[in-house]
Enzyme design. Structure first.
Site, short mmCIF file in Angstrom:
data_model
loop_
_atom_site.label_atom_id
_atom_site.label_comp_id
_atom_site.label_asym_id
_atom_site.label_seq_id
_atom_site.Cartn_x
_atom_site.Cartn_y
_atom_site.Cartn_z
CE1 TYR A 68 -1.66 -0.78 -12.76
CE2 TYR A 68 0.01 -2.13 -11.68
CZ TYR A 68 -0.47 -1.48 -12.80
OH TYR A 68 0.23 -1.55 -13.97
CG ASP A 78 0.77 0.59 -4.05
OD1 ASP A 78 1.13 1.77 -4.16
OD2 ASP A 78 0.85 -0.24 -4.98
#
Ligand code: PLP
Length: 390
Positions: free
Chosen positions: A102, A174
């Site tokens: 990300y 994550d």
């Protein structure tokens, strides 16, 4: 309060009917910033809400149960959760991170690396040689994001965690894109699970929040202490809303994933689309790994328009039902252009290396009727008439 180990029951009912003060069925929100001492030198279970708050604690316990961890810390944002895990690092420690993570995570790691808080190596975790070379440098932490944002690459958590542990590294995953409803990294070897609870866990696009679940009690206690020291814990009201959103996590994600599968198959048939990235498609390179470690393929996908940035401009201007906005995991469908939105924090060259092109669009599929979702995308394609590939 439920004692069931069934994840759906934990999500729907953790903390229900546990209120001792009024017998409230829904866990009440406790907004108080401070708590009375029973007497001199007699603190109660909570003294000050930055360190411990009953509402936030209930959400943390529910998340720890759902992820199969020993404990959890609820943070103010998903980025605060990422940063909380990074607090275990010392100067000259090495963190190995995915080259296509990300954009905000990339930006944080790069900025802290530049300030010499620790060293960072961005690596293609599916490149066995590159990973082995990075692990030979004995990292303190290996960060995994799977499926990755926005290219939906799948990384084998069990295999990477085993290699990382052999070299003495801790492993953080994550799990924002799937949630514990579809993937439980602790069972696959992760030491930490990171969430932006902003996404599926809350699910209604009205809270920005995060959480870290730790597999061991020692790590959970250390993170909890640091979250208090640094003051990055989440607000009670946000925790209350997130717990409310969590109640419907399983049915939401089931329906969203069914629609995402149909959307992916629809996109695969469109001549204007150069590639569809959805692990549920047999053609996806991570399909086998995803089938092994996930219990579903999720509701996120991305696709590349053959006509590049001009096609993107026309498509997002005409698409219906999908709203042009950052974020994901809510009940409403969103469309994002990573190169100018979610991943703008990544330098153009880093985006190129990660494979994030200018024609790439990311979809978060919501709860709208499937026929409307397809019709909404068709409106976007109609606007491409006459363009290359269209
Ligand atoms: N991790 C992933 C995979 C994300 O997609 C995001 C946000 O989009 C974050 C972390 C950061 O979360 P937040 O926006 O809640 O700070």
């Amino acid at each position: 309060m439920t004692k069931s180990a069934n994840l759906e029951t934990i999500a729907a009912a953790y903390g229900v009917a546990a209120d001792k003060a009024f017998g409230a069925v829904t866990p009440p929100i406790v907004l108080s910033s401070t708590f009375t001492f029973a007497g001199f030198d007699q603190p109660r279970a909570h003294d000050y809400s930055r360190g411990a708050n009953p509402t936030r604690q209930m959400l943390a316990e529910a998340l720890a149960r759902l992820e199969g961890g020993a404990g959890a810390v609820v943070t103010a944002t998903g980025m605060a959760a990422v940063d909380l895990v990074l607090s275990i690092l010392r100067p000259r420690d090495l963190v190995v991170a995915p080259h296509d993570c990300y954009g905000g995570t990339y930006r944080l790691l790069a900025a802290r690396g530049e300030r010499k808080h620790f060293d960072v190596a961005f690596v293609d975790l599916n490149d066995d040689e590159a990973l082995a070379a990075a692990l030979r440098r004995r990292p303190a932490l290996v960060l995994i994001e799977t499926p990755s944002n926005p290219l939906m690459r799948v990384y084998d958590i069990r295999a990477i965690a085993a290699q990382a542990h052999e070299r003495g590294a801790k492993v953080a995953v994550d799990n924002t894109f799937l949630s514990p409803a579809l993937q439980q990294p602790v069972a696959l070897g992760a030491d930490f699970v990171i969430h932006s609870t902003t996404k599926y866990l809350n699910g209604h696009s009205d809270v920005v929040g995060g959480a870290v679940v730790a597999a061991s009690e020692t790590d959970a206690d250390a993170l909890s202490a640091w979250a208090n020291i640094a003051g990055v814990t989440g607000a009670p009201f946000d925790s209350y809303l997130t717990l409310r959103g969590l109640r419907t996590l399983f049915p939401r994600i089931r329906q969203q994933q069914a629609s995402a599968d149909s959307v992916a198959r629809f996109l695969e048939r469109r001549p204007e689309v150069a590639a569809v990235h959805y692990p549920g498609l047999a053609s996806h390179p991570g399909h086998a790994a995803a089938s092994r470690q996930q219990s579903g393929f999720g509701a996120m996908l991305s696709f590349e328009l053959a006509g590049g940035v001009e096609a993107v401009r026309r498509f997002v201007g005409a698409v219906q039902v999908f709203t042009l906005a950052e974020s994901l995991g809510g009940v409403e469908s969103l469309i994002a252009h990573p190169a100018t939105m979610t991943h703008v924090g990544m330098a153009a060259e880093a985006r190129r290396v990660a494979g994030i092109g200018d024609g790439l669009l990311r979809l978060s599929v919501g709860l709208e009727a499937e026929a409307d979702l397809i019709a909404g995308l068709e409106a976007g394609f109609d606007a491409l008439g006459g363009m290359a590939g269209g």
